[in-house]
Scaffold this active site. Structure first.
Site, PDB file in Angstrom:
ATOM      1  N   HIS A 297     -76.156 -55.838  37.685  1.00 21.02           N
ATOM      2  CA  HIS A 297     -75.164 -56.889  37.502  1.00 21.02           C
ATOM      3  C   HIS A 297     -74.023 -56.345  36.647  1.00 21.02           C
ATOM      4  CE1 HIS A 297     -78.541 -60.046  38.196  1.00 21.02           C
ATOM      5  NE2 HIS A 297     -77.890 -59.799  39.318  1.00 21.02           N
ATOM      6  N   PHE A 471     -77.006 -54.730  31.913  1.00 18.73           N
ATOM      7  CA  PHE A 471     -78.321 -54.141  31.620  1.00 18.73           C
ATOM      8  C   PHE A 471     -79.437 -54.658  32.534  1.00 18.73           C
ATOM      9  CE2 PHE A 471     -76.287 -55.186  27.343  1.00 18.73           C
ATOM     10  CZ  PHE A 471     -75.483 -54.062  27.338  1.00 18.73           C
ATOM     11  N   HIS A 472     -79.163 -54.765  33.841  1.00 15.95           N
ATOM     12  CA  HIS A 472     -80.161 -55.277  34.780  1.00 15.95           C
ATOM     13  C   HIS A 472     -80.417 -54.311  35.938  1.00 15.95           C
ATOM     14  CE1 HIS A 472     -78.894 -59.665  33.552  1.00 15.95           C
ATOM     15  NE2 HIS A 472     -79.589 -59.053  32.603  1.00 15.95           N
ATOM     16  N   PRO A 473     -80.654 -53.029  35.711  1.00 12.30           N
ATOM     17  CA  PRO A 473     -80.876 -52.121  36.843  1.00 12.30           C
ATOM     18  C   PRO A 473     -82.214 -52.400  37.532  1.00 12.30           C
ATOM     19  CG  PRO A 473     -81.297 -50.972  34.786  1.00 12.30           C
ATOM     20  CD  PRO A 473     -80.727 -52.315  34.414  1.00 12.30           C
TER      21      PRO A 473
END
Length: 546
Positions: A297, A471-473
């Site tokens: 994101h 920070f949503h890999p």
């Protein structure tokens, strides 16, 4: 605790949210010997537990892997810091503490892609099992689990006004983002307990610290997986300066996250043939999709200067403000030090063509140029907005076979034209919200990206200038049956016995919201599957003729 020559039943690599939960569930049976490996250290750093301390954990090698992306063409050549937790609890020790599941259509989509058992109605019980929700048991929430969910302990006039402005713009105020449809505006519920961060280590490891069948090793980084007759049989890791084989009788389970799990597979010879041959590793098992399908994101951080209102910028800027903050937290664990990084959320549609909410807002009563830098001297708030269903796809690849070499991370943000259109639409929607009557008394003035930027081309360019990871890999070991799938619907690595991946990397498509609690759900479901598969294996052995 020190590693020994004991053969474990299960070796879990990575003590992030998934690894902590799996260690708890698999060690419930005292006959299971379980080993949990964590490359980072203990979660005893004070700033982990004070919610605002994320500012001191992100970018800190004590708690963060401190990865960086390559220069991103879609971000006008910028490289981003790419935080990932390197400590017990993993990223749950440094993240924003937001409890978010996403939308029911996310999981129905996984099932429709050939992953039976992963629809919304089938995963909801796994969310509820680990949940300890402040409001008690209900149709959508559980209260008997370990993962504490509470309301926030703060109040900001500017955030209340933004919520009212969102309602005036057509984004209704709601109470709960987690019933399957998160469209609307509300304060985020958070993983805290009485104003203190509640990470996965506190939830799932500390209560079982006395289990004799569970060994937890910190400061141990796995370098590769060893095989015996094609079966994953051991993890090679350095334990107290000595390389050791940590053997698994039943399974090795990778919970290293969307950066760590694919790179460990690649170093072990599992992945795309061209990459492995180029690096001289050799192809143990060809799986082209390992490290592909990276999704994240991208947040666009719109900043507005205000008058006639207080924000954290002013409080931090004065000695009295800092003293007041410390006093409030010391007395009743409230105030700014108890703040999650984002307090108010909203989910909305970027345009009428969207079938459901495709934008997520994280609204904060503060502003700064970039993470790790001081807050601005002027009073301001940030309306960060991200596309929760991006079309762009990236890659994670090792540079060499050496575990010390940081991976190549290429998210390819804004490489798909649809993502650029959604970004421009998101900026326009944010401006409409801020122009609503409820915020007029604060006299907001756009600081970033700047009100003079109006054309489609200018807004797309602006998105590349102000965009940064939230920070949503996910997705780099995707679940499915197609050529690029890495694991099947039971999270077993295709073509490799004794090996599973259980973390956010298995998501075929990213969830519509924050990804920590969906990762716990994945682990909860995986634990049941692992235990069930072990029973089947034992039963088949019993049935075999002598």
């Amino acid at each position: 605790m020190q590693a020994t020559s004991v053969v474990y039943d299960y070796v879990i690599v990575g003590a992030g949210p998934a690894g902590c939960l799996l260690a708890n569930r698999l060690s419930e049976n005292p006959e299971h010997r379980v080993l949990l490996l964590e490359a980072g250290g203990q979660d005893n750093y004070p700033w982990i537990h004070i919610p605002v301390g994320y500012l001191y954990c992100i970018g800190n090698p004590r708690t963060d892997w401190c990865f960086k992306t390559e220069a991103e063409p879609g971000l006008n050549g910028r490289a981003l810091n790419y935080p990932r937790g390197k400590v017990l609890g993993g990223s749950s020790s440094i993240n924003g503490m937001i409890y978010m599941r996403g939308q029911s259509s996310d999981y129905d989509g996984w099932a429709a892609q050939g992953n039976p058992g992963w629809s919304w109605n089938e995963v909801l019980p796994h969310f509820k099992r680990s949940e300890n929700h402040y409001a008690g048991d209900s149709e959508f929430h559980g209260a008997k689990g370990e993962w504490r969910v509470e309301q926030q302990r703060l109040s900001w006039g500017i955030l209340d006004a933004f919520r009212q402005a969102a309602a005036q713009t057509g984004i209704a105020s709601i109470d709960d983002f987690n019933s399957g449809d998160n469209e609307g505006c509300s304060y985020f519920q958070v993983n805290q307990k009485r104003g203190v961060r509640w990470n996965a280590s506190k939830a799932f490891l500390r209560p079982i610290a006395q289990r004799k069948n569970l060994t937890v090793l910190t400061g141990v980084e796995a370098s590769r997986i060893e095989f015996d007759n094609g079966r994953a049989s051991a993890v090679v890791a350095r334990v107290e300066q000595k390389e050791q084989l940590l053997r698994a009788r039943r399974e090795i389970i990778l919970c290293c996250g969307s950066v760590g799990s694919p790179t460990l597979l690649q170093r072990s010879g599992i992945g795309p043939r061209p990459l492995l041959e180029k690096l001289g590793i050799g192809v143990r098992h060809e799986l082209p999709g390992v490290g592909g399908n990276l999704q994240d994101h991208l947040q666009l951080r719109l900043i507005y200067k205000i008058s006639n209102g207080q924000t954290l910028n002013q409080m931090v800027g004065s000695l009295w403000g800092k003293m007041n903050m410390g006093l409030r937290y010391a007395i009743n664990r409230s105030g700014p030090l108890a703040m999650a990084p984002s307090q108010l959320g909203a989910f909305a549609r970027s345009g009428p063509e969207q079938r459901s909410a495709n934008l997520e807002y994280h609204v904060q009563p503060l502003s700064l140029e970039r993470f790790g830098e001081p807050l601005h001297a002027f009073s301001a708030f940030t309306a960060s907005v991200c596309d929760v269903r991006p079309k762009s796809r990236g890659t994670v690849q090792i540079r060499s076979a050496q575990v010390e070499d940081a991976p190549l991370i290429r998210p390819n943000y804004l490489s798909h034209d649809t993502d650029l259109k959604v970004a421009a639409d998101a900026i326009r929607l944010t401006r409409r919200i801020v122009a609503a009557p409820a915020l007029a008394a604060f006299e907001p003035v756009e600081y970033l990206p700047g009100a003079s930027l109006q054309s489609e081309e200018q807004l797309r360019e602006a998105a590349g200038s102000i965009g940064t990871t939230i920070f949503h890999p996910v997705g780099t070991c995707k679940m499915g049956q197609d050529r690029d799938a890495v694991v099947d619907e039971r999270l077993r690595v295709h073509g490799v016995a004794g090996l599973r991946v259980v973390d956010a990397s298995i998501m075929p498509t990213i969830t519509s919201g924050n990804t920590c609690s969906p990762t716990l759900m994945i682990a909860e479901k995986a634990a049941q599957m692992i235990i069930a598969d072990a029973r089947v294996a034992v039963a088949s052995l019993v049935r075999e003729p002598a």
